[in-house]
Scaffold this active site. Structure first.
Site, PDB file in Angstrom:
ATOM      1  N   LYS A   1      -8.884  12.790 109.338  1.00  0.00           N
ATOM      2  CA  LYS A   1      -8.699  11.365 109.496  1.00  0.00           C
ATOM      3  C   LYS A   1      -7.620  10.793 108.806  1.00  0.00           C
ATOM      4  O   LYS A   1      -7.461  10.383 107.604  1.00  0.00           O
ATOM      5  CB  LYS A   1      -9.871  10.475 109.304  1.00  0.00           C
ATOM      6  CG  LYS A   1      -9.726   8.996 109.938  1.00  0.00           C
ATOM      7  CD  LYS A   1     -10.332   7.804 109.216  1.00  0.00           C
ATOM      8  CE  LYS A   1      -9.820   7.486 108.027  1.00  0.00           C
ATOM      9  NZ  LYS A   1      -8.345   6.900 108.273  1.00  0.00           N
TER      10      LYS A   1
ATOM     11  N   THR B   1      -9.885   3.568  94.723  1.00  0.00           N
ATOM     12  CA  THR B   1     -11.004   4.006  93.812  1.00  0.00           C
ATOM     13  C   THR B   1     -12.286   3.255  94.809  1.00  0.00           C
ATOM     14  O   THR B   1     -13.349   3.985  94.956  1.00  0.00           O
ATOM     15  CB  THR B   1     -10.970   3.178  92.548  1.00  0.00           C
ATOM     16  OG1 THR B   1      -9.699   3.779  91.888  1.00  0.00           O
ATOM     17  CG2 THR B   1     -12.026   3.504  91.805  1.00  0.00           C
TER      18      THR B   1
ATOM     19  N   VAL C   1     -12.747   2.571  97.768  1.00  0.00           N
ATOM     20  CA  VAL C   1     -13.039   3.173  98.898  1.00  0.00           C
ATOM     21  C   VAL C   1     -13.583   4.627  98.592  1.00  0.00           C
ATOM     22  O   VAL C   1     -14.853   4.990  99.229  1.00  0.00           O
ATOM     23  CB  VAL C   1     -11.704   3.298  99.827  1.00  0.00           C
ATOM     24  CG1 VAL C   1     -12.277   4.463 101.116  1.00  0.00           C
ATOM     25  CG2 VAL C   1     -11.329   2.316 100.595  1.00  0.00           C
TER      26      VAL C   1
ATOM     27  N   GLU D   1      -9.498  12.104  94.627  1.00  0.00           N
ATOM     28  CA  GLU D   1      -8.396  11.387  93.831  1.00  0.00           C
ATOM     29  C   GLU D   1      -8.053  10.017  94.009  1.00  0.00           C
ATOM     30  O   GLU D   1      -7.865   9.629  95.039  1.00  0.00           O
ATOM     31  CB  GLU D   1      -7.000  12.114  93.954  1.00  0.00           C
ATOM     32  CG  GLU D   1      -7.224  13.528  93.408  1.00  0.00           C
ATOM     33  CD  GLU D   1      -5.697  14.120  92.720  1.00  0.00           C
ATOM     34  OE1 GLU D   1      -5.384  13.497  91.688  1.00  0.00           O
ATOM     35  OE2 GLU D   1      -5.310  15.380  92.940  1.00  0.00           O
TER      36      GLU D   1
ATOM     37  N   CYS E   1       0.438   6.174  93.468  1.00  0.00           N
ATOM     38  CA  CYS E   1      -0.651   6.278  92.464  1.00  0.00           C
ATOM     39  C   CYS E   1      -0.227   6.487  90.954  1.00  0.00           C
ATOM     40  O   CYS E   1      -0.597   5.912  90.064  1.00  0.00           O
ATOM     41  CB  CYS E   1      -1.588   7.414  92.835  1.00  0.00           C
ATOM     42  SG  CYS E   1      -0.799   8.997  92.930  1.00  0.00           S
TER      43      CYS E   1
ATOM     44  N   GLU F   1      -4.875  -2.512  89.512  1.00  0.00           N
ATOM     45  CA  GLU F   1      -3.796  -1.890  90.222  1.00  0.00           C
ATOM     46  C   GLU F   1      -3.059  -2.699  91.395  1.00  0.00           C
ATOM     47  O   GLU F   1      -3.953  -3.319  92.187  1.00  0.00           O
ATOM     48  CB  GLU F   1      -4.308  -0.354  91.013  1.00  0.00           C
ATOM     49  CG  GLU F   1      -3.297   0.428  91.780  1.00  0.00           C
ATOM     50  CD  GLU F   1      -3.900   1.668  92.232  1.00  0.00           C
ATOM     51  OE1 GLU F   1      -4.942   1.451  93.133  1.00  0.00           O
ATOM     52  OE2 GLU F   1      -3.235   2.721  92.300  1.00  0.00           O
TER      53      GLU F   1
HETATM   54  P1  NAD Z   1      -7.198   3.538 100.893  1.00  0.00           P
HETATM   55  O1  NAD Z   1      -8.219   3.734  99.980  1.00  0.00           O
HETATM   56  O2  NAD Z   1      -6.974   2.208 101.761  1.00  0.00           O
HETATM   57  O3  NAD Z   1      -7.310   4.336 102.308  1.00  0.00           O
HETATM   58  C1  NAD Z   1      -7.397   5.936 102.233  1.00  0.00           C
HETATM   59  C2  NAD Z   1      -7.913   6.447 103.197  1.00  0.00           C
HETATM   60  O4  NAD Z   1      -9.291   6.043 103.474  1.00  0.00           O
HETATM   61  C3  NAD Z   1      -7.406   6.061 104.582  1.00  0.00           C
HETATM   62  O5  NAD Z   1      -7.299   7.228 105.509  1.00  0.00           O
HETATM   63  C4  NAD Z   1      -8.099   4.958 105.134  1.00  0.00           C
HETATM   64  O6  NAD Z   1      -8.200   4.592 106.347  1.00  0.00           O
HETATM   65  C5  NAD Z   1      -9.627   5.349 104.548  1.00  0.00           C
HETATM   66  N1  NAD Z   1     -10.247   4.208 104.600  1.00  0.00           N
HETATM   67  C6  NAD Z   1     -10.066   2.938 104.355  1.00  0.00           C
HETATM   68  N2  NAD Z   1     -11.194   2.392 104.187  1.00  0.00           N
HETATM   69  C7  NAD Z   1     -12.496   3.085 104.364  1.00  0.00           C
HETATM   70  C8  NAD Z   1     -13.766   2.973 104.468  1.00  0.00           C
HETATM   71  N3  NAD Z   1     -14.376   1.635 104.139  1.00  0.00           N
HETATM   72  N4  NAD Z   1     -14.475   3.907 104.692  1.00  0.00           N
HETATM   73  C9  NAD Z   1     -13.847   5.321 104.744  1.00  0.00           C
HETATM   74  N5  NAD Z   1     -12.610   5.512 104.785  1.00  0.00           N
HETATM   75  C10 NAD Z   1     -11.743   4.353 104.588  1.00  0.00           C
HETATM   76  O7  NAD Z   1      -5.826   3.688 100.120  1.00  0.00           O
HETATM   77  P2  NAD Z   1      -4.212   3.826 100.623  1.00  0.00           P
HETATM   78  O8  NAD Z   1      -3.874   2.492 100.731  1.00  0.00           O
HETATM   79  O9  NAD Z   1      -4.002   4.486 101.930  1.00  0.00           O
HETATM   80  O10 NAD Z   1      -3.606   4.641  99.690  1.00  0.00           O
HETATM   81  C11 NAD Z   1      -3.298   3.823  98.309  1.00  0.00           C
HETATM   82  C12 NAD Z   1      -4.530   4.299  97.163  1.00  0.00           C
HETATM   83  O11 NAD Z   1      -4.503   5.669  97.324  1.00  0.00           O
HETATM   84  C13 NAD Z   1      -4.097   3.770  95.864  1.00  0.00           C
HETATM   85  O12 NAD Z   1      -5.224   3.331  95.251  1.00  0.00           O
HETATM   86  C14 NAD Z   1      -3.440   4.965  95.032  1.00  0.00           C
HETATM   87  O13 NAD Z   1      -3.659   5.002  93.637  1.00  0.00           O
HETATM   88  C15 NAD Z   1      -4.326   6.049  95.815  1.00  0.00           C
HETATM   89  N6  NAD Z   1      -3.561   7.538  95.518  1.00  0.00           N
HETATM   90  C16 NAD Z   1      -4.030   8.219  94.708  1.00  0.00           C
HETATM   91  C17 NAD Z   1      -3.349   9.496  94.373  1.00  0.00           C
HETATM   92  C18 NAD Z   1      -3.972  10.584  93.628  1.00  0.00           C
HETATM   93  O14 NAD Z   1      -3.550  11.611  93.458  1.00  0.00           O
HETATM   94  N7  NAD Z   1      -4.688  10.019  92.554  1.00  0.00           N
HETATM   95  C19 NAD Z   1      -2.318   9.512  95.424  1.00  0.00           C
HETATM   96  C20 NAD Z   1      -1.804   8.863  96.441  1.00  0.00           C
HETATM   97  C21 NAD Z   1      -2.556   7.489  96.470  1.00  0.00           C
END
Ligand code: NAD
Length: 465
Positions: A213, A268, A270, A294, A328, A426
């Site tokens: 997804k 975190t 989600v 992650e 991140c 964050e």
């Molecule tokens: P997000 O959590 O909004 O979305 C991540 C994924 O989860 C997307 O595919 C989204 O559609 C899906 N999602 C959203 N809501 C959901 C729900 N209720 N149930 C299931 N899936 C759902 O994150 P983002 O905005 O895409 O990315 C940014 C975040 O990711 C930041 O917090 C960042 O720190 C983290 N991140 C971490 C790393 C790492 O290696 N630790 C790397 C990249 C990004």
């Protein structure tokens, strides 16, 4: 498993292209960007190698240019998700029985295609769709994803498979690295095309099948990665591309008895929600699902009074503002000794004021726009609340404009309260919070850095002494 017939040399990191003015690589990328900016791609779901145009359509515009509609993507319906699960189940038996050399060869081929003929396409899609500059796209969508595929294959062959138990005389102890008995659900973030490409494919390399997804805000680049995998010879059904709402897709897929594992990167909150949902459904599953995730960060820069000023200023600017702070690993809080802060403040503010921000098709820009309206509102709101709070002062940036795209100025907030909200949470935007500590209490400042936020994914310490 690993044998003398099939060996891989330890890969070297893919060299990063510089995109210097006038270079052939620069005009090639600019040409692909111009073509792509004129197109609007119709993106289907892909399950078992079949394309599904479901009619549940959302369009995606360039974050830095509202007038450009880049793609219209079709969300997976419950029927398509059921088809994708079936397709994965069908593909699973053959794929897990396939010789590991075949699996590895497909991902090595994918790396080769991305390093060569697909590079401009995946980079251009990442630039336009996620508002990355050419350098940010290059290090992510091209180099990091190429490295993932090459190093994953190398480590599978030379570390995982050969890691076998000892055998005493007359016995043969043997580990079979057996794939999971169901599908892996890969939920990927918007901010790194490489992570999006890696999460479904790392399990697939080891013989698993995946439902992927993608994030709604990285649809264009992620679709091209899926097409590249097909071009590399990945058999239908091994990775299935199912765009859709995070909540609905997750509820449907975690309800399946065939769900065997989640591979997640994102926020975190989600991830915690996904984990809870898995726990609620535990009795439905045929096995115990593997959960890999992650999540967020609140990354620090900590400087000692002996720190080198040049390096520190560069780290603050690049660490906090590259890709608009949407990493991140972005530096988002800095602990600097008071006297040093007084020395570098004007210099840092001047550097930040000189940052060029705008359309990523102009290679001179250092920053593009933030990803979407939701991010824009959240970041601009955070800056506004800092403006009106006695515990903080905006010393650089602070402005925002939504006229042509979702632009937020690179912003530095000086915090007199080390536990001010922006030092802890964050923000995921171009905002650096600075706390100037008393150099006579280094231990106290280190303690603050350690205890202020529940997490830190990365951190950097600057000291010459
Ligand atoms: P997000 O959590 O909004 O979305 C991540 C994924 O989860 C997307 O595919 C989204 O559609 C899906 N999602 C959203 N809501 C959901 C729900 N209720 N149930 C299931 N899936 C759902 O994150 P983002 O905005 O895409 O990315 C940014 C975040 O990711 C930041 O917090 C960042 O720190 C983290 N991140 C971490 C790393 C790492 O290696 N630790 C790397 C990249 C990004």
């Amino acid at each position: 498993m690993a044998d003398a017939v099939f060996r891989l040399d330890l890969p070297r990191n893919e060299p990063v292209r510089a995109y210097a003015p006038g270079a052939a690589e620069t005009s090639s990328l600019a040409k692909r960007l111009a073509e792509m900016a004129r197109e609007c791609v119709e993106i289907p779901c892909i399950a078992g190698g079949r394309e599904y145009f479901t009619g549940k359509v959302t369009e995606w515009r360039a974050p830095h240019d509202h007038s450009k509609v880049l793609c219209r993507w079709h969300a997976a319906t419950p029927e398509v998700l059921a088809q994708a699960i079936e397709a994965a189940e069908r593909a699973r038996r053959e794929w897990q029985a396939a010789p590991y050399q075949l699996r590895l060869a497909i991902f090595l081929k994918a790396a080769q295609l991305l390093a060569g003929p697909w590079r401009d396409t995946v980079n251009a899609a990442t630039m336009l769709g996620q508002s990355k500059t050419c350098f940010q796209a290059e290090i992510d969508a091209a180099c990091e994803l190429i490295d993932f595929w090459r190093f994953n294959a190398y480590f599978a062959l030379h570390q995982i498979y050969p890691d076998q138990p000892q055998s005493a005389d007359g016995t043969w102890n043997y580990i079979d690295h057996r794939p999971l008995e169901g599908f892996v659900y890969a939920i990927t973030p918007f901010n790194f095309t490489s992570i999006a490409g890696n999460l479904p494919t790392a399990p697939a390399l080891m013989g698993n099948v995946a439902l992927w997804k993608p994030s709604h805000s990285a649809m264009l680049s992620n679709y091209y990665v899926m097409k590249l995998l097909e071009a590399a010879g990945l058999p239908p059904g091994v990775v299935n591309f199912v765009p859709g709402s995070g909540r609905e897709t997750t509820a449907a897929l975690l309800g399946s008895e065939h769900f065997a594992g989640v591979h997640f990167t994102g926020s975190t909150e989600v991830f915690r929600g996904v984990w809870k949902k898995i726990a609620e459904n535990l009795e439905r599953y045929r096995g115990y699902p593997r959960i890999v995730g992650e999540t967020g960060g609140k990354d620090f820069i900590f400087a000692h009074e002996s720190a080198e000023v040049e390096a520190l200023v560069t780290a603050c600017v690049r660490g906090a503002f590259e890709y608009q702070g949407q990493k991140c690993s972005a530096a988002s809080r800095a602990y600097l000794p008071r006297k040093l802060w007084a020395r570098i403040k004007d210099r840092l503010v001047a550097e930040v004021k000189g940052i060029a921000m705008g359309d990523v098709q102009d290679f001179k820009n250092f920053m593009g726009a933030v990803i979407d309206e939701r991010a824009y509102e959240k970041i601009a709101g955070t800056i506004d609340s800092a403006r009106n709070d006695g515990g903080a002062r905006i010393v650089a940036g602070g402005g925002a404009s939504r006229k042509n795209g979702w632009f937020i100025q690179p912003t530095i907030i000086e915090c007199s309260d080390p536990r001010f909200r922006t030092m802890q949470e964050e923000i995921f935007g171009p905002v650096l919070s600075v706390y100037a500590y008393d150099e006579d209490d280094l231990a106290g400042a280190l303690e603050l850095c350690d205890r202020t936020s529940p997490y830190a994914l990365t951190g950097a310490v600057f000291a010459a002494d």
